[in-house]
Design a protein around this motif. Structure first.
Motif, PDB file in Angstrom:
ATOM      1  N   HIS A  76       0.871  -1.186   0.000  1.00 28.83           N
ATOM      2  CA  HIS A  76       0.000   0.000   0.000  1.00 28.83           C
ATOM      3  C   HIS A  76       0.904   1.231   0.000  1.00 28.83           C
ATOM      4  N   GLU A  78       0.234   4.325   0.950  1.00 29.77           N
ATOM      5  CA  GLU A  78       0.029   5.395   1.938  1.00 29.77           C
ATOM      6  C   GLU A  78       1.252   5.489   2.853  1.00 29.77           C
ATOM      7  N   ASP A  80       2.019   5.915   5.930  1.00 30.27           N
ATOM      8  CA  ASP A  80       2.259   5.257   7.219  1.00 30.27           C
ATOM      9  C   ASP A  80       2.929   3.893   7.048  1.00 30.27           C
ATOM     10  N   HIS A  81       2.878   3.338   5.840  1.00 33.21           N
ATOM     11  CA  HIS A  81       3.572   2.073   5.560  1.00 33.21           C
ATOM     12  C   HIS A  81       4.717   2.236   4.557  1.00 33.21           C
ATOM     13  N   HIS A 143      -6.769  -0.200   1.425  1.00 33.22           N
ATOM     14  CA  HIS A 143      -7.638   0.924   1.568  1.00 33.22           C
ATOM     15  C   HIS A 143      -7.669   1.818   0.325  1.00 33.22           C
ATOM     16  N   ASP A 162      -3.712  -2.803   5.684  1.00 35.05           N
ATOM     17  CA  ASP A 162      -4.782  -2.116   6.434  1.00 35.05           C
ATOM     18  C   ASP A 162      -5.984  -3.030   6.689  1.00 35.05           C
ATOM     19  N   TYR A 188     -11.745   1.141  13.202  1.00 31.58           N
ATOM     20  CA  TYR A 188     -10.874   1.220  12.021  1.00 31.58           C
ATOM     21  C   TYR A 188     -11.675   0.967  10.748  1.00 31.58           C
ATOM     22  N   HIS A 219      -1.650  -2.649  11.141  1.00 31.77           N
ATOM     23  CA  HIS A 219      -1.954  -1.876  12.360  1.00 31.77           C
ATOM     24  C   HIS A 219      -2.556  -2.830  13.383  1.00 31.77           C
TER      25      HIS A 219
HETATM   26 FE1  FEO Z   1      -4.102   3.278   4.406  1.00 30.30          FE
HETATM   27 FE2  FEO Z   1      -2.455   2.297   7.186  1.00 30.30          FE
HETATM   28  O1  FEO Z   1      -2.694   3.198   5.566  1.00 30.30           O
END
Ligand code: FEO
Length: 388
Positions: A76, A78, A80-81, A143, A162, A188, A219
């Protein structure tokens, strides 16, 4: 700290105990974690995802004893990863990113990565590390549209990114307190996944055909007996709402609060579960959770500058963007001398495929006739709920 899951498969990453907001609006009352995983075959080593760039030093210190990375699997794009990918690629000049074609484009637009460092993988493609086989499954919209997950065939571990995850900081590697994780995972799902629930249902069907011993998300803790979270997702993504009413509201001088209190009592008397949320104090994530199951939303608002209160405007916009399975909606509230609150609120919810039940907007403080109108609305809701 590297933590062993099974032989040659480890957790790396960061438990972010003190983060309280995600995407600058999603509340994180229990923090979160950014999980990366290391899978070591007899020939190759793969790192699955990285961590939020603000925490990159922790991941890099965990990698100090890892002499080589052959593959960096990116589920992914995004941040955060993916945010620490450039640092990992710099540390391991031989490492190749494995990801979807769509993610390749997104990664190059979001961070400095040379295209020759990225190899795209097809849906269902496998890569052998030597005794450890990674199968990549494209799962768009869990996501973003580029997202994929990885199944470790020999050990039946699904690295789900995610998907199925929870914003929860915990020292437990695996789920210990199921009730706590259920709440965090539902929050979430509500905030991140609910808009894509129809597509997620197809992914759940695919998981149903697989033998999954463990789900390791990006997560929250790892599910070492994952059936319950997959079943919960089946329930949350289903079309059938529950006999529940959600009432997000705010009150400036008490009239709307009196109307909401009366409405709550009337609905409870009819055996309906009611969840009122005073938007002056509520955690917006709790409202999102309640929207997962509810059949009806009743929006309570006073009138400000002819329209709804700004907090109600915000909550209604959020409900519209989360696309819950609501079937019915109404508006209650008050005004001083005139109002267009109902029209403006209805204009905010084009994504909600709801039947509008007669609103109750009153001038000033609620009198007997106004309370009767609320009772009629409660009757109408109860009748509609009998058809669910
Ligand atoms: Fe959609 Fe944990 O990033």
């Amino acid at each position: 700290m590297k933590r062993t899951i099974i032989d040659q498969v480890s957790w790396l990453g960061v438990v972010d105990w003190n983060r309280r907001l995600f995407d600058s609006f999603v509340p994180l009352p229990d923090g979160t974690s950014y999980n990366a995983y290391l899978v070591e075959g007899t020939e190759k080593i793969a790192l699955l995802d990285t961590v939020d760039p603000a925490q990159k030093d922790i991941l890099l210190s965990q990698l100090e004893d890892v002499p080589k990375i052959d593959y960096l699997v990116v589920h992914h794009a995004e941040q955060d990863h993916s945010g620490t990918i450039p640092d990992v690629l710099e540390k391991y000049p031989e490492a190749v990113v494995l990801t979807t074609a769509k993610a390749k484009g997104l990664l190059m637009e979001h961070m400095p990565i040379q295209p020759e460092r990225i190899r795209t993988v097809e849906d269902g493609e496998t890569v052998s590390l030597g005794g450890k086989t990674l199968r990549f499954l494209h799962m768009p919209w869990v996501h973003w549209p580029e997202t994929m997950v990885t199944y470790l065939e020999e050990d039946k571990i699904l690295f789900s990114c995610d998907f199925l995850g929870s914003h929860l900081a915990t020292s437990d590697l695996y789920v210990v307190d199921k009730g706590q994780v259920f709440e965090a995972a539902k929050r979430y799902y509500a905030e991140i996944m609910m808009p894509f629930r129809k597509m997620i249902r197809k992914h759940l069907e695919r998981l149903g055909e697989m033998d999954i011993a463990m789900v390791a998300p990006s997560h929250g803790p790892i599910y070492d007996s994952p059936d319950w979270i997959i079943d919960a997702y089946r329930d949350w993504t289903g079309d059938k709402p529950k006999n529940e009413v959600v009432i997000p509201y705010i009150s400036m001088h008490g009239s709307t609060a009196k109307m909401v209190a009366h409405m709550v009592s009337a609905l409870v008397d009819k055996g309906i579960t009611v969840r009122p949320f005073d938007l002056e104090v509520t955690d917006i994530g709790k409202l999102a959770i309640a929207l997962v199951d509810a059949a009806t939303i009743v929006i309570g608002t006073p009138t400000v500058h002819a329209g709804p209160h700004p907090n109600v405007f915000y909550a209604t916009h959020l409900a519209n963007s989360l696309r819950p399975k609501l079937k019915f909606a109404s508006v209650i509230g008050s005004y001083g001398w005139g109002t267009q609150a109902v029209e403006r609120l209805i204009g905010l919810i084009p994504n909600l495929k709801v039947e509008l039940l007669d609103p109750v907007m009153i001038k000033g403080d609620p009198g007997e006739a106004d309370l009767k109108a609320l009772d009629d609305l409660a009757d109408a809701i109860a009748e509609k709920h009998r058809t669910l």
